[in-house]
Design a protein around this motif. Structure first.
Motif, PDB file in Angstrom:
ATOM      1  N   ARG A 137       0.813  -1.220   0.000  1.00 30.79           N
ATOM      2  CA  ARG A 137       0.000   0.000   0.000  1.00 30.79           C
ATOM      3  C   ARG A 137       0.847   1.271   0.000  1.00 30.79           C
ATOM      4  O   ARG A 137       0.345   2.356  -0.231  1.00 30.79           O
ATOM      5  CB  ARG A 137      -0.924   0.005   1.219  1.00 30.79           C
ATOM      6  N   ARG A 138       2.127   1.108   0.299  1.00 32.16           N
ATOM      7  CA  ARG A 138       3.008   2.268   0.344  1.00 32.16           C
ATOM      8  C   ARG A 138       3.703   2.419  -1.003  1.00 32.16           C
ATOM      9  O   ARG A 138       4.249   1.453  -1.534  1.00 32.16           O
ATOM     10  CB  ARG A 138       4.045   2.117   1.457  1.00 32.16           C
ATOM     11  N   ARG A 139       3.714   3.612  -1.537  1.00 32.88           N
ATOM     12  CA  ARG A 139       4.273   3.857  -2.859  1.00 32.88           C
ATOM     13  C   ARG A 139       5.595   4.605  -2.735  1.00 32.88           C
ATOM     14  O   ARG A 139       5.637   5.737  -2.283  1.00 32.88           O
ATOM     15  CB  ARG A 139       3.298   4.679  -3.713  1.00 32.88           C
ATOM     16  N   TYR A 140       6.667   3.935  -3.107  1.00 34.71           N
ATOM     17  CA  TYR A 140       7.977   4.573  -3.158  1.00 34.71           C
ATOM     18  C   TYR A 140       8.528   4.353  -4.564  1.00 34.71           C
ATOM     19  O   TYR A 140       9.003   3.267  -4.893  1.00 34.71           O
ATOM     20  CB  TYR A 140       8.918   3.975  -2.124  1.00 34.71           C
ATOM     21  N   LEU A 141       8.448   5.406  -5.404  1.00 33.72           N
ATOM     22  CA  LEU A 141       8.861   5.248  -6.792  1.00 33.72           C
ATOM     23  C   LEU A 141      10.349   4.957  -6.902  1.00 33.72           C
ATOM     24  O   LEU A 141      10.779   4.146  -7.710  1.00 33.72           O
ATOM     25  CB  LEU A 141       8.521   6.511  -7.595  1.00 33.72           C
ATOM     26  N   ARG A 142      11.141   5.646  -6.089  1.00 32.16           N
ATOM     27  CA  ARG A 142      12.594   5.524  -6.243  1.00 32.16           C
ATOM     28  C   ARG A 142      13.081   4.137  -5.835  1.00 32.16           C
ATOM     29  O   ARG A 142      13.846   3.493  -6.556  1.00 32.16           O
ATOM     30  CB  ARG A 142      13.280   6.595  -5.382  1.00 32.16           C
ATOM     31  N   LEU A 143      12.645   3.675  -4.672  1.00 29.71           N
ATOM     32  CA  LEU A 143      13.090   2.381  -4.146  1.00 29.71           C
ATOM     33  C   LEU A 143      11.883   1.621  -3.611  1.00 29.71           C
ATOM     34  O   LEU A 143      11.639   1.589  -2.396  1.00 29.71           O
ATOM     35  CB  LEU A 143      14.138   2.589  -3.047  1.00 29.71           C
TER      36      LEU A 143
ATOM     37  N   ALA B 240      15.673   3.153   3.099  1.00 27.54           N
ATOM     38  CA  ALA B 240      14.757   2.231   2.419  1.00 27.54           C
ATOM     39  C   ALA B 240      14.781   0.857   3.078  1.00 27.54           C
ATOM     40  O   ALA B 240      13.754   0.184   3.179  1.00 27.54           O
ATOM     41  CB  ALA B 240      15.115   2.132   0.944  1.00 27.54           C
ATOM     42  N   ARG B 241      15.952   0.422   3.545  1.00 30.47           N
ATOM     43  CA  ARG B 241      16.037  -0.841   4.280  1.00 30.47           C
ATOM     44  C   ARG B 241      15.239  -0.761   5.578  1.00 30.47           C
ATOM     45  O   ARG B 241      14.554  -1.715   5.956  1.00 30.47           O
ATOM     46  CB  ARG B 241      17.489  -1.180   4.587  1.00 30.47           C
ATOM     47  N   GLN B 242      15.332   0.375   6.269  1.00 27.45           N
ATOM     48  CA  GLN B 242      14.580   0.535   7.514  1.00 27.45           C
ATOM     49  C   GLN B 242      13.083   0.520   7.263  1.00 27.45           C
ATOM     50  O   GLN B 242      12.313  -0.051   8.044  1.00 27.45           O
ATOM     51  CB  GLN B 242      15.002   1.829   8.197  1.00 27.45           C
ATOM     52  N   ARG B 243      12.638   1.137   6.154  1.00 19.78           N
ATOM     53  CA  ARG B 243      11.205   1.112   5.819  1.00 19.78           C
ATOM     54  C   ARG B 243      10.733  -0.312   5.542  1.00 19.78           C
ATOM     55  O   ARG B 243       9.623  -0.693   5.908  1.00 19.78           O
ATOM     56  CB  ARG B 243      10.932   1.989   4.594  1.00 19.78           C
ATOM     57  N   LEU B 244      11.586  -1.086   4.892  1.00 23.06           N
ATOM     58  CA  LEU B 244      11.210  -2.472   4.566  1.00 23.06           C
ATOM     59  C   LEU B 244      11.048  -3.301   5.832  1.00 23.06           C
ATOM     60  O   LEU B 244      10.112  -4.092   5.947  1.00 23.06           O
ATOM     61  CB  LEU B 244      12.269  -3.093   3.659  1.00 23.06           C
TER      62      LEU B 244
END
Length: 454
Positions: free
Chosen positions: A43-49, A93-97
């Protein structure tokens, strides 16, 4: 018109799956997407990563362990101007994952690879499995030390915090099938029951003498599996029946009191032997094996003695991961969640290499244990950036990759041993102590700190 140019620019920065398509046979993208939906990342949109790319990025950190975050990104993506993120962007980005996607992915995709035709994978129709553990040094951060602990002695604590990994390994393919990650102070014996739940009734489990306990043997039997284990010489077994090959049937009890009253005993078989080769460790000493294979005619003692040494295949598997794949003395992650994520990526990367080796071995009709793990890893690192875009080109690339891996054949193992020693143990440098952890830092530029003495 301006909005279209912004969208096009955003699309230009979106990571491509071009090189990752090469490995989708092993870890299907559909499974990754399904897990991301369950964990809420879809549901989260991150275009870059995006999250799907970061799953592969963490796995790639386990394939290219020596390289920096930016370099690993370059291995996965073709060159586009000003498109390589900075290290901090990739770490965020790793932390978000987080940890959940990788930990849910591993048990879904890691499968047993040996077939009935795989040399050394089965005995009497039983799949050979082994359980053993190892520790990994992690980054020396306060959070890692607090969560994972730091081993040490009465003299001083260890240099780095450590994490303990216990693995249930398929002996014939070197696949680390199921794993558990805990702080270093957790013992392997207390971790083992979680992994033994995965045993199946067509498995023969091998383990070292440190694992032997009534509760664990009982759990193996309740799972319907069989056991072949080394036993300490100070354990007491009373022979109930001598068998023709020199072994004997006995019972394993929860305690000495249960043994005296013959209560709750598990029927097992004990094999005692020695070695008469002075060049081998343990020559002249008594060695003992315990097994639940009670039929001496179907399972002669000498055959089981030789079979037990297949347990060393997991030691070789651990060496593959810790020495040849990791290629760095300390894991890079500074946070406990990052450490668990990194280790899971390392295990998934090891699985990818082992699947490629198993498939190459099947096509070339040889044992996967005769192929070089290090050679296969280097071939994959070299060929992954060459993966083509077209479907026909991808199939040709994959077949050529397996053909190249099949040529990485090891020589026959020699009949030799080596002492478990290291050449250099002491150092001339002073030991790092707590007062060195927050060392005073310069407050001025070097030139500004210079004072001429007159």
């Amino acid at each position: 018109m301006q909005r279209w140019s912004m969208d096009a620019g955003a699309l230009a920065q979106f990571p491509t799956a071009e090189r990752l398509r090469a490995l989708k046979r092993i870890i299907p993208r559909a499974k990754i997407q399904g897990i991301l939906r369950r964990t809420g990342h879809a549901r989260r949109r991150y275009l870059r990563l995006p999250a799907w790319f970061m799953v592969w990025f963490v796995i790639a950190l386990g394939l290219f362990c020596r390289d920096s975050h930016r370099q690993v990104f370059k291995w996965l993506q073709p060159f586009r101007r000003k498109n390589t993120p900075g290290r901090s962007t990739l770490c965020e980005a790793r932390q978000r994952l987080g940890v959940a996607p990788l930990q849910q992915l591993a048990p879904q995709v890691i499968e047993l690879q040996a077939t009935a035709g795989t040399p050394g994978a089965f005995y009497a129709g039983l799949r050979l499995m082994a359980v053993d553990g190892f520790v990994l040094d992690v980054a020396d951060s306060p959070a890692n030390a607090r969560i994972f602990g730091r081993p040490g002695s009465h003299r001083s604590p260890a240099a780095f915090p450590q994490v303990r990994v216990l693995a249930l390994c398929e002996v014939g393919s070197h696949v680390l099938w199921r794993t558990q990650i805990k702080p270093c102070h957790c013992s392997e014996v207390t971790m083992a029951p979680t992994l033994l739940r995965f045993l199946q009734d067509d498995m023969l489990l091998l383990w070292d003498r440190g694992f032997l306990s009534y509760r664990l043997v009982q759990q193996v039997i309740q799972q319907g599996a069989h056991l072949l284990a080394r036993v300490k010489n100070n354990m007491v077994f009373r022979p109930l029946r001598r068998l023709g090959d020199g072994s004997y049937v006995a019972k394993l009890y929860p305690s000495a009191r249960h043994r005296d009253h013959d209560e709750g005993g598990l029927l097992i078989r004990i094999i005692e032997y020695t070695l008469n080769d002075s060049g081998r460790p343990g020559s002249g000493e008594k060695h003992r094996l315990l097994t639940t294979l009670l039929d001496a005619r179907q399972h002669p003692a000498k055959r089981l003695i030789v079979l037990y040494h297949e347990r060393w295949e997991e030691e070789l598997t651990i060496d593959e991961l810790k020495t040849h794949q990791r290629e760095r003395p300390v894991l890079r992650s500074q946070t406990p969640a990052g450490v668990i994520q990194e280790i899971t990526g390392l295990l998934l990367a090891h699985y990818i290499v082992r699947v490629l080796m198993s498939e190459a071995a099947r096509r070339s009709k040889q044992s996967p244990r005769r192929l070089s793990f290090t050679g296969t890893l280097k071939v994959l690192r070299c060929r992954l950036p060459e993966c083509p875009k077209s479907r026909s080109g991808l199939t040709r690339w994959y077949n050529e990759l397996l053909a190249e891996i099949a040529e990485e054949v090891l020589p026959q193992r020699r009949n030799r041993i080596n002492p478990r020693v290291i050449k250099r143990k002491m150092s001339n440098w002073r030991k790092k102590r707590p007062e060195h952890r927050h060392y005073p830092q310069p407050t001025k530029k070097f030139l500004s700190s210079v004072v001429i003495l007159s």
